[in-house]
Write an enzyme that holds these catalytic residues in place. Structure first.
Site, PDB file in Angstrom:
ATOM      1  N   SER A 192      58.160  97.548  28.194  1.00 40.69           N
ATOM      2  CA  SER A 192      58.004  96.389  27.327  1.00 40.69           C
ATOM      3  C   SER A 192      59.182  96.249  26.385  1.00 40.69           C
ATOM      4  O   SER A 192      59.751  97.245  25.920  1.00 40.69           O
ATOM      5  CB  SER A 192      56.714  96.516  26.508  1.00 40.69           C
ATOM      6  OG  SER A 192      56.611  95.467  25.562  1.00 40.69           O
ATOM      7  N   SER A 230      73.842  79.083  76.301  1.00 41.42           N
ATOM      8  CA  SER A 230      73.320  78.008  75.461  1.00 41.42           C
ATOM      9  C   SER A 230      72.756  78.662  74.207  1.00 41.42           C
ATOM     10  O   SER A 230      72.349  79.827  74.244  1.00 41.42           O
ATOM     11  CB  SER A 230      72.212  77.241  76.194  1.00 41.42           C
ATOM     12  OG  SER A 230      71.451  76.447  75.295  1.00 41.42           O
ATOM     13  N   THR A 231      72.734  77.921  73.123  1.00 39.34           N
ATOM     14  CA  THR A 231      72.024  78.438  71.945  1.00 39.34           C
ATOM     15  C   THR A 231      70.604  78.855  72.317  1.00 39.34           C
ATOM     16  O   THR A 231      70.065  79.827  71.779  1.00 39.34           O
ATOM     17  CB  THR A 231      71.969  77.365  70.843  1.00 39.34           C
ATOM     18  OG1 THR A 231      73.293  77.077  70.398  1.00 39.34           O
ATOM     19  CG2 THR A 231      71.130  77.831  69.653  1.00 39.34           C
TER      20      THR A 231
END
Length: 466
Positions: free
Chosen positions: A314, A136-137
């Site tokens: 910068s 199952s998941t």
């Protein structure tokens, strides 16, 4: 194109795609984050599919030929292949069902291909009846989450060890450099630069140990528990065999949880792991803030250390170089701390036999592990290893401060020391000059008490007066 159908009807799927109709519906339903499911989680699910196919074949539930094809296709997924076929968004409803379905379809179609068939011919290998057999998941997904988390914890712990070593190297290198110690950003008492780095190393050492130990908390898995942990539709022999097989393939000391219902329902272990990741993020953030402060200026700020220059800082101010590595690590820390809150909220929001928010937990936990590892690497290699001390600047700031006045308090009393500090500040005198002007102590006695290095060790500087 090929036509595939599910409970809701038919859908056209690209002919060469390994995914199928369930994956396409999930892609349509969850256009949310733009982030894909973490690669390690997909690989771990692939490993689960491989182990399950082999065990189901050995128990006679799958033919040998079919079992080998499914196991081979799943092994390719576990190795990181077919990554472009996993399309589902990391955030999804359904407790991870869409991711599990995506893997089931890719493995099925690749197995069909290996058996000489055409993709989409699920009469040969079916994504649910065959690839998802006895699963199952709700047991596959949490098991894979634990495996993926452990896989990612190991390198993070190792990189923390490297950072600790780099900080300890700086502790030794800077052992003889004295500077101003600060509390609340105000001058306090003298401290060795090496002592500051020893504190950073100590903090990372704790984080390293926490991460090493927390792996044990993730080793309990619910594989075989299927829907709610009771093991419905799973042969007991399969449950024991598949857990042995996944432990062998994952290379981790995994163990079937004694209470698989508990592991299926509750996600608190992920909250625990996330909390330790947050602790590491806090320490990394604090260290990075300190590095930015101590390197500030360099002429008009503290300027006590110099960070490696990594790039121009910068687009308008020529020559400016910014502390980009600590800034980047700060952002990693902020992200991890935010993720911790999301994980906690998701874990407590589960209801009854299942937590439907496991995809969010997986996304944030595995992402935190990954970005922390990367953050530690760049902080170590691009910053700590190459930073240098500005010894003369440290001495200049120390001599211009009044931090040594604290050493005089045991000898002349707190009130008199306060008056001395006030006089030194108002008249622009050093502490020693102010003390001599006030005729408080002899020059020799002052020299003994105001030895800066003596102030960085336990005890009363200059010895007791009584």
């Amino acid at each position: 194109m090929r036509t595939e159908k599910d409970l809701l009807g038919e859908k056209q799927v690209p002919k060469q795609a390994y995914y199928g109709v369930h994956t396409l519906r999930a892609v349509e339903n969850f256009p949310l984050s733009g982030c894909k499911v973490h690669t390690k989680l997909i690989q771990a699910i692939g490993l689960v599919k491989q182990a399950a196919a082999e065990v189901n074949s050995e128990l006679g539930y799958l033919t040998k030929e079919k079992g080998q094809a499914i196991a081979g296709a799943a092994a390719e997924v576990a190795a990181g292949n077919w990554g472009d076929q996993f399309l589902v968004d990391a955030l999804q409803g359904g407790a991870g069902t869409s991711t599990n379905m995506n893997v089931n379809e890719v493995v099925a179609n690749r197995a069909i291909e290996l058996l000489g068939g055409q993709k989409g011919d699920y009469r040969i290998v079916h994504p649910l009846n065959d690839v998802n057999m006895h699963q199952s998941t709700n047991d596959v997904y949490p098991t894979a989450m634990r495996i993926a988390a452990i896989w990612l914890l190991k390198p993070l712990s190792e990189k923390c060890a490297k950072l600790q070593e780099a900080l300890q190297d700086k502790e030794a290198e800077f052992a003889g450099i004295i500077k101003v110690g600060r509390t609340e950003l105000q001058d306090a008492v003298p401290i060795m630069l090496g002592q500051e780095f020893s504190a950073y190393a100590g903090a990372i050492a704790r984080d390293r140990w926490r991460l090493y130990k927390v792996e044990e908390r993730l080793r309990q898995i619910n594989l075989g528990g299927t829907a709610v942990g009771t093991g419905i539709n799973a042969n007991p022999k399969y449950i024991y065999m598949v857990n042995d097989r996944i432990r062998q393939y994952a290379g981790i000391g995994l163990a079937r949880a004694e209470n698989m219902i508990d592991v299926t329902q509750n996600a608190d272990v992920f909250v625990e792991v996330s909390g330790l990741l947050k602790a590491l993020a806090v320490n990394l953030g604090k260290i990075s803030h300190d590095l930015r402060l101590m390197s500030s200026g360099p002429k008009s700020g503290f300027g006590e250390i110099r960070l490696p220059e990594r790039q121009a800082g910068s687009s308008i101010m020529p020559g400016k170089v910014n502390p980009i590595i600590p800034e980047a690590v700060n952002q990693v820390a902020f992200q991890v701390m935010a993720s911790d809150m999301a994980i906690a909220m998701a874990a407590q929001s589960g209801q009854l036999e299942l937590n439907p928010f496991m995809p969010l937990i997986a996304h944030h936990l595995l992402a935190s592990l990954s970005i922390l590892t990367n953050g530690v690497i760049i902080l170590t290699d691009y910053c700590i290893k190459g930073l240098t001390a500005e010894r003369e600047r440290c001495l200049e700031l120390l001599h211009n401060s009044q931090v040594s006045v604290t050493a005089l308090a045991p000898h002349i009393g707190y009130d008199m020391a306060s008056e001395l500090a006030k006089k030194a500040k108002n008249e622009g005198l050093s502490v020693a000059e102010a003390a001599l002007a006030m005729n408080l102590l002899s020059p020799d006695r002052l020299d003994a008490i105001l030895d800066p290095k003596a102030m960085t060790k336990p005890g009363i500087a200059g010895g007791k007066t009584k």
